[in-house]
Design an enzyme around this catalytic site. Sequence first.
Site, PDB file in Angstrom:
ATOM      1  N   ASP A  62      61.603   1.395  36.983  1.00 51.15           N
ATOM      2  CA  ASP A  62      61.608   1.124  38.421  1.00 51.15           C
ATOM      3  C   ASP A  62      62.384   2.253  39.089  1.00 51.15           C
ATOM      4  OD1 ASP A  62      62.053   0.270  41.015  1.00 51.15           O
ATOM      5  OD2 ASP A  62      62.493  -1.805  40.450  1.00 51.15           O
ATOM      6  N   TYR A 166      57.289   8.960  55.133  1.00 55.56           N
ATOM      7  CA  TYR A 166      56.390   9.373  54.048  1.00 55.56           C
ATOM      8  C   TYR A 166      56.255  10.896  54.006  1.00 55.56           C
ATOM      9  CZ  TYR A 166      52.315   9.506  50.961  1.00 55.56           C
ATOM     10  OH  TYR A 166      51.461   9.763  49.914  1.00 55.56           O
ATOM     11  N   LYS A 170      57.551  13.560  50.958  1.00 47.66           N
ATOM     12  CA  LYS A 170      56.724  14.487  50.170  1.00 47.66           C
ATOM     13  C   LYS A 170      57.178  15.936  50.394  1.00 47.66           C
ATOM     14  CE  LYS A 170      54.157  11.326  48.233  1.00 47.66           C
ATOM     15  NZ  LYS A 170      54.298  11.020  46.793  1.00 47.66           N
ATOM     16  N   THR A 201      43.037   3.656  47.405  1.00 48.65           N
ATOM     17  CA  THR A 201      43.900   2.860  46.532  1.00 48.65           C
ATOM     18  C   THR A 201      44.583   1.800  47.385  1.00 48.65           C
ATOM     19  OG1 THR A 201      45.827   4.249  46.953  1.00 48.65           O
ATOM     20  CG2 THR A 201      44.442   4.890  45.081  1.00 48.65           C
TER      21      THR A 201
HETATM   22  P1  NAP Z   1      49.103   2.846  44.545  1.00 50.77           P
HETATM   23  O1  NAP Z   1      47.734   2.454  44.097  1.00 50.77           O
HETATM   24  O2  NAP Z   1      49.803   2.010  45.564  1.00 50.77           O
HETATM   25  O3  NAP Z   1      50.016   2.980  43.243  1.00 50.77           O
HETATM   26  C1  NAP Z   1      51.372   3.297  43.358  1.00 50.77           C
HETATM   27  C2  NAP Z   1      52.030   3.082  42.021  1.00 50.77           C
HETATM   28  O4  NAP Z   1      53.437   3.371  42.171  1.00 50.77           O
HETATM   29  C3  NAP Z   1      51.935   1.638  41.517  1.00 50.77           C
HETATM   30  O5  NAP Z   1      51.823   1.634  40.128  1.00 50.77           O
HETATM   31  C4  NAP Z   1      53.281   1.056  41.934  1.00 50.77           C
HETATM   32  O6  NAP Z   1      53.694  -0.036  41.145  1.00 50.77           O
HETATM   33  C5  NAP Z   1      54.158   2.262  41.668  1.00 50.77           C
HETATM   34  N1  NAP Z   1      55.464   2.123  42.302  1.00 50.77           N
HETATM   35  C6  NAP Z   1      55.772   1.928  43.606  1.00 50.77           C
HETATM   36  N2  NAP Z   1      57.096   1.812  43.771  1.00 50.77           N
HETATM   37  C7  NAP Z   1      57.643   1.920  42.532  1.00 50.77           C
HETATM   38  C8  NAP Z   1      58.958   1.871  42.021  1.00 50.77           C
HETATM   39  N3  NAP Z   1      60.012   1.657  42.815  1.00 50.77           N
HETATM   40  N4  NAP Z   1      59.151   2.033  40.697  1.00 50.77           N
HETATM   41  C9  NAP Z   1      58.107   2.230  39.879  1.00 50.77           C
HETATM   42  N5  NAP Z   1      56.824   2.265  40.275  1.00 50.77           N
HETATM   43  C10 NAP Z   1      56.606   2.115  41.603  1.00 50.77           C
HETATM   44  O7  NAP Z   1      49.117   4.318  45.161  1.00 50.77           O
HETATM   45  P2  NAP Z   1      48.297   5.656  44.799  1.00 50.77           P
HETATM   46  O8  NAP Z   1      47.450   5.966  45.963  1.00 50.77           O
HETATM   47  O9  NAP Z   1      47.704   5.574  43.456  1.00 50.77           O
HETATM   48  O10 NAP Z   1      49.484   6.732  44.827  1.00 50.77           O
HETATM   49  C11 NAP Z   1      49.968   7.392  43.683  1.00 50.77           C
HETATM   50  C12 NAP Z   1      50.719   8.629  44.153  1.00 50.77           C
HETATM   51  O11 NAP Z   1      49.822   9.536  44.787  1.00 50.77           O
HETATM   52  C13 NAP Z   1      51.817   8.338  45.184  1.00 50.77           C
HETATM   53  O12 NAP Z   1      52.933   9.153  44.922  1.00 50.77           O
HETATM   54  C14 NAP Z   1      51.172   8.721  46.494  1.00 50.77           C
HETATM   55  O13 NAP Z   1      52.132   9.077  47.478  1.00 50.77           O
HETATM   56  C15 NAP Z   1      50.343   9.913  46.044  1.00 50.77           C
HETATM   57  N6  NAP Z   1      49.242  10.240  46.946  1.00 50.77           N
HETATM   58  C16 NAP Z   1      48.213   9.366  47.140  1.00 50.77           C
HETATM   59  C17 NAP Z   1      47.168   9.734  47.977  1.00 50.77           C
HETATM   60  C18 NAP Z   1      45.989   8.821  48.216  1.00 50.77           C
HETATM   61  O14 NAP Z   1      45.080   9.220  48.976  1.00 50.77           O
HETATM   62  N7  NAP Z   1      45.923   7.642  47.617  1.00 50.77           N
HETATM   63  C19 NAP Z   1      47.168  10.975  48.622  1.00 50.77           C
HETATM   64  C20 NAP Z   1      48.232  11.833  48.414  1.00 50.77           C
HETATM   65  C21 NAP Z   1      49.246  11.461  47.563  1.00 50.77           C
HETATM   66  P3  NAP Z   1      53.501  -1.582  41.615  1.00 50.77           P
HETATM   67  O15 NAP Z   1      52.108  -1.961  41.240  1.00 50.77           O
HETATM   68  O16 NAP Z   1      54.555  -2.297  40.844  1.00 50.77           O
HETATM   69  O17 NAP Z   1      53.723  -1.620  43.099  1.00 50.77           O
END
Ligand code: NAP
Length: 240
Positions: A62, A166, A170, A201
């Site tokens: 975490d 946010y 980043k 997501t």
């Molecule tokens: P997501 O589906 O919401 O997944 C986020 C993951 O991070 C989940 O496994 C969540 O676990 C975990 N998490 C959140 N807080 C946490 C904590 N305190 N400790 C441990 N794990 C934690 O989001 P995603 O879109 O796949 O994003 C993944 C990464 O890509 C992020 O860093 C995001 O900023 C980056 N990103 C995403 C996009 C996009 O378009 N989706 C674009 C640019 C960058 P839980 O299930 O327990 O909540």
Amino acid sequence: MTDGIRVALVTGANKGIGLEIARQLAQAGVRVIIGARDDGRARAAVDDLASQGLVAHSVRLDLDDEDSITDAAATIAAEHGRLDILVNNAGIFDTADGPPGTASLAAVRRVMETNFLGTLAVTQAMLPLLRAAPAGRIVNLSSSLGSLTLNGDPASPYYSQRFIGYNASKAALNMLTIQLHEALRDTPIVVNSVSPGFVKTDLTGYGTMTPEEGARLPVRHALGGDESGQWFGPAGETPW
Ligand code: NAP
């Protein structure tokens, strides 16, 4: 373990892009450790990969709990002895975030705490294990929203996306990439920021790419490429 199989930790790998990064690394023959803050969700992810014949390990991690980070590093040291790849994927978006004049301070604090401080804490805890690998690699999941240049460019599609928490988290993560790259210059460790693209997501709720597609670039940089201290996105190098 001293066999030649690379060991990777993916944080936040129980769903979204992180789960697909874990899947693709496992498919590439990497020994994958799923970092997740909830044991049940970690097990579900391990089972999901197992249903495709892929073996994955898991560790409770975490980003908001320093003890869990220290314990995870100790577990990985005991069970694997080193870390070849660290994918700093875990991250949050908070709906109470917003423009600098009105964003909820509590939300900004939460986002900075997880996305930046949590990632910094994980990286610090895992560095000794990365140093123990022959050629460690760190991939930081960034976002074009963290680009100072694009935030100040009215022609950019990101210009109107004002989320001070946010976007700043980043930008701070990118600072970690650069400073770490400089600090590790005399080592074989490679560290880069990678933007996955606009991925549908739970974090975004919508997007133009699937998590599987969004995982491809982070995985490519987790597995290879000698460049370090760079920021890569789907359109190539991203301006800081
Ligand atoms: P997501 O589906 O919401 O997944 C986020 C993951 O991070 C989940 O496994 C969540 O676990 C975990 N998490 C959140 N807080 C946490 C904590 N305190 N400790 C441990 N794990 C934690 O989001 P995603 O879109 O796949 O994003 C993944 C990464 O890509 C992020 O860093 C995001 O900023 C980056 N990103 C995403 C996009 C996009 O378009 N989706 C674009 C640019 C960058 P839980 O299930 O327990 O909540």
